[in-house]
Write an enzyme that holds these catalytic residues in place. Structure first.
Site, PDB file in Angstrom:
ATOM      1  CD  GLU A  45      -3.201  -0.942   2.022  1.00 15.29           C
ATOM      2  OE1 GLU A  45      -3.218   0.044   2.779  1.00 15.29           O
ATOM      3  OE2 GLU A  45      -4.088  -1.799   2.007  1.00 15.29           O
ATOM      4  N   GLY A  46       1.886   1.265  -0.826  1.00 14.88           N
ATOM      5  CA  GLY A  46       2.794   2.395  -0.924  1.00 14.88           C
ATOM      6  C   GLY A  46       4.045   2.137  -0.124  1.00 14.88           C
TER       7      GLY A  46
END
Length: 809
Positions: free
Chosen positions: A504-505
């Protein structure tokens, strides 16, 4: 008579007060006029000097105070300059900047945070149904989980666990009740993941992914009613298992560079020829739940060479839903993410044809995928990974503190040694801080926010602090943490840390590119407005908007310069947050650093401009300052929400002092590395005129925080509330809990033996010899001997490690 010199002093003081209080332009003009009139009335100046001063005053005031004149004389020229320097924003850049909303992050970057915004936020609370689910189905699920069996023997959740997750709606927490879901708040969603993650990372990831960025959330926000009615009930009941495919070999953090394509065309579908649809080709990897998914959410670039949808040929990133039994879809292979057993693997598609209605939101949302993803990522990233990090932190706090009290070396509990105590303090302090940030952020989402910048802050800092506290827990557990087996509480957690850091990043890019790079534009009260005006092709409208933003920005920068300097000189004493006592002290320091950050950020943007985007290390440091102020604010809010208990003050103090010191050091590091040394010197003079004011948490404070983990107490229970705590002595944490209670019950007896030996009443070297001597002297009863025996046996069982035969486990 007041002399001219005194009037000059009055003028300077007045300007400082007006700037500090951030007063309106007309008040400045009125104050300046009064001061000039008073100065000229002293008679100490001649008519020529007086006339000259009034002419200068009018020459400034008239063009500045009359908007049409100001726009033509000043703003138009500045706007033209900005347009020549600033390249056009791409659609992906625009979508990223405009995605989500701002909240307390914007207050912190304003330089003058309005504490009422924080105070008015309700305390976290679950509904009756939500609490029943956490205490009932979630608790029951945790009792079913054997992480050693899951990760080492089966490499999967047992079938009965999969069935339980589906039956009880764990995959439909975010889905409304009218579609068969649980319709939980963000707070409840977070509480469920927190509890499961304290038991099994594999189970937590399996439960959280369908409720994070994926088909369910995308359908809720953008799906047609027909799509919602068809898919959401199936997702809520677990009839469909979803996954979302975004990452590919050449598009990780740079998702916009994906090579996966969809071509609008006509083809055959379900026996019907000439169906308007999309022919897809993709190759994705690292997709959680892909090996077992029945419904695939796919991000790809959409092209329409035959103009079947409209005039455009390139639509950009779009999102579609594809049943995995569609011809050409390949799933089933899996990766092995650091010996965690959650399903994760690649998916490919070759010439997969789906109807145009497979686009989420149908053709109306063709090309809107990047905006959809950015908006949904902001919400999902704020919940899942912070909850997982907090569950891990609470587990580490409870288990490591108990173990450090039970385990003895040199006839002392290892938790009493200062080196171990230092690690325990960090575990407790970081857990308190990330739990505070988790809860405050979840409530903000429940209030309707979509905090894009805050989501990046809590994702990065919760997972990074999880990494730090788990490392400390591993050090305290020592050999028992590196010996894998069913007794090991921390080994699998330790192995899983890089997963949360990466997904997620990726944390490196989240810190260096997103938190400040996106945050300063989204949270600044004027910068985004200026950028939007520059991009506006309607010149008259652009000039009006730019003029308002520009002069607001100028006043904002002047005010923050004065506020930063005054608050630094007074050690924040002039700040007036609504909190009292310890919380009020730390709130004043947050306000001081907020003004410093806002001023430094404005100067940096003015000096470096677009070059700041390439100065990632500088941007990362300013992002760290913003994040630490957010975490310290959350700690204050958390403390107040819990009734400001005196016993918890060491945790509040540790969290705030650690955050303020880190913010200070990152700001100092920013100034040390700023390319323009004169500007850096000037900034340092404003924000640190008397030197660096903050120190890391002291040894004394660390001792107080660590002590809270070493024995049962209401504070320890509050700190670790919400995790699964078994009363089964065959469970690793249950074994430690049982041993801790028995060791604490036996402590007064052992103290009595030590005192008796010290005074020569009894003799002996070992505990057994002391017990026998005390029994002969009539100092202890049979009941006390039994308590001692049970405590020793429980402690031995708690520190025992697994061993296997020569063939392995």
């Amino acid at each position: 008579m007041i002399t001219g010199g005194v009037w000059l002093i009055i003028a300077v003081v007045t300007a400082f007060v007006l700037a500090y209080r951030r007063t309106a332009l007309w008040i400045w003009i009125l104050a300046a006029a009064v001061l000039i009139f008073g100065w000229s009335a002293t008679g100490t100046t001649g008519p020529i000097a007086t006339t000259f001063v009034w002419l200068v005053f009018l020459a400034i005031v008239i063009p500045v105070s009359i908007p049409p004149l100001r726009q033509q004389l000043i703003s138009r020229r500045v706007l033209d300059l900005f347009r020549s320097l600033m390249p056009p924003l791409s659609e992906t850049e625009r979508a990223a900047l405009e995605a989500g909303s701002t909240w307390w992050d914007a207050e912190l970057l304003s330089g003058k945070p309005d504490w009422r915004v924080l105070m008015e936020q309700p305390a976290p609370a679950l509904s009756k149904d939500e609490q029943a689910f956490v205490d009932g189905a979630t608790e029951e699920l945790c009792r079913m989980l054997d992480d050693w069996q899951i990760t080492h023997e089966d490499n999967d959740l047992p079938p009965k666990v999969w069935a339980f997750l589906k039956k009880h709606g764990f995959f439909g927490m975010i889905i409304p009740k009218k579609y068969g879901g649980l319709e939980f708040s963000a707070q409840a969603h977070s509480a469920v993941i927190t509890k499961i993650s304290s038991r099994s990372i594999t189970a937590a990831v399996t439960a959280m992914v369908p409720n994070s960025l994926g088909p369910g959330q995308l359908l809720l926000n953008y799906g047609t009613e027909k799509q919602k009615k068809h898919y959401l009930p199936r997702l809520a009941k677990g009839e469909d298992v979803p996954c979302f495919a975004l990452t590919s070999a050449h598009a990780g953090s740079d998702a916009a560079s994906m090579l996966d394509t969809g071509i609008v065309c006509k083809g055959e579908f379900n026996g019907e020829s000439d169906t308007l649809g999309i022919r897809l080709n993709w190759s994705k990897r690292y997709i959680t739940l892909a090996p077992v998914a029945t419904l695939l959410g796919l991000a790809f670039k959409l092209y329409d060479p035959e103009h079947l949808l409209g005039d455009k040929e390139e639509y950009g990133i779009s999102v579609a839903l594809i049943p995995t039994d569609t011809a050409g879809v390949e799933t089933g292979q899996r990766h092995n993410p650091l010996n965690q057993a959650f399903m994760n693997g690649p998916t490919t598609g070759k010439d997969v044809f789906v109807p145009i209605d497979a686009l989420i939101g149908a053709s109306e949302y063709a090309g809107q995928g990047w905006r959809m993803l950015m908006e949904c990522l902001a919400e999902g990233r704020s919940i899942s990974l912070p909850a997982l990090s907090v569950g891990t932190g609470k587990l580490a706090s409870r288990a490591t503190g108990g173990y450090a009290r039970i385990r003895q070396q040199f006839k002392l509990p290892i938790g009493r040694f200062e080196g171990v105590e230092e690690a325990l303090a960090r575990i407790a302090g970081h857990t308190y801080a990330i739990d505070a940030a988790r809860q405050m952020t979840a409530v903000a989402i429940d209030q309707g926010g979509k905090p894009s910048v805050i989501s990046a802050i809590v994702k990065y800092h919760c997972t990074e602090r999880m990494r730090m506290l788990v490392n400390d827990a591993m050090d305290v557990f020592g050999g028992s943490a590196i010996s894998m087996g069913p007794r090991n509480l921390m080994g699998r957690v330790y192995q899983s840390i890089p997963i949360g850091i990466t997904v997620e990043g990726a944390n490196i890019l989240t810190r260096s590119l997103i938190i400040f790079g996106q945050g300063v534009i989204r949270c600044h009260p004027y910068l985004l407005k200026e950028m939007q005006a520059v991009q506006n092709e309607n010149r008259s409208e652009a000039l009006k908007d730019f003029d308002e933003a520009l002069f607001g920005h100028i006043g904002f920068a002047i005010s923050n310069k004065v506020r930063a300097f005054v608050l630094a000189l007074t050690a924040g004493r002039l700040a007036r947050p609504p909190y009292k006592g310890m919380a009020g002290h730390y709130a004043r320091q947050i306000e001081r650093m907020s003004a410093a950050l806002a001023f430094v950020a404005d100067v940096t943007l003015g000096v470096l401009g677009g070059a700041l985007k390439r100065k990632e290390k500088l941007s990362a440091r300013l992002g760290d300052v913003l994040a630490q102020l957010y975490i310290a604010s959350a700690a204050i809010k958390h403390f107040e929400n819990q009734g400001s208990p005196d016993e918890d003050k060491p945790l509040l103090a540790w969290a705030c002092e650690d955050a303020l010191f880190t913010a200070q050091q990152q700001l100092a590091g920013f100034l040390d590395n700023f390319p323009n040394k004169f500007i850096a010197w000037s900034l340092r003079l404003i924000v640190f005129p008397t030197g660096r004011p903050y120190s890391p948490p002291s040894d004394r404070l660390g001792h107080q925080a660590a002590k809270l983990l070493l024995e049962p107490s209401p504070t320890r229970d509050r700190l670790t509330a919400g995790i699964f705590i078994s009363d089964d002595i065959n469970d690793p944490l249950g074994r430690i809990e049982s041993a801790l209670n028995k060791v604490m019950a036996a402590e007064p007896i052992k103290r009595k033996l030590r005192d008796a030996r010290k005074h020569g009443v009894i003799t002996g070297e070992t505990e057994q010899e002391l017990v026998e001597s005390a029994q002969q002297a009539g100092l202890i009863s049979d009941k006390e001997i039994k308590l001692l025996t049970e405590a020793d046996k429980a402690a031995e069982a708690a520190i025992e490690v697994d061993s296997f035969d020569l063939k392995g486990s």
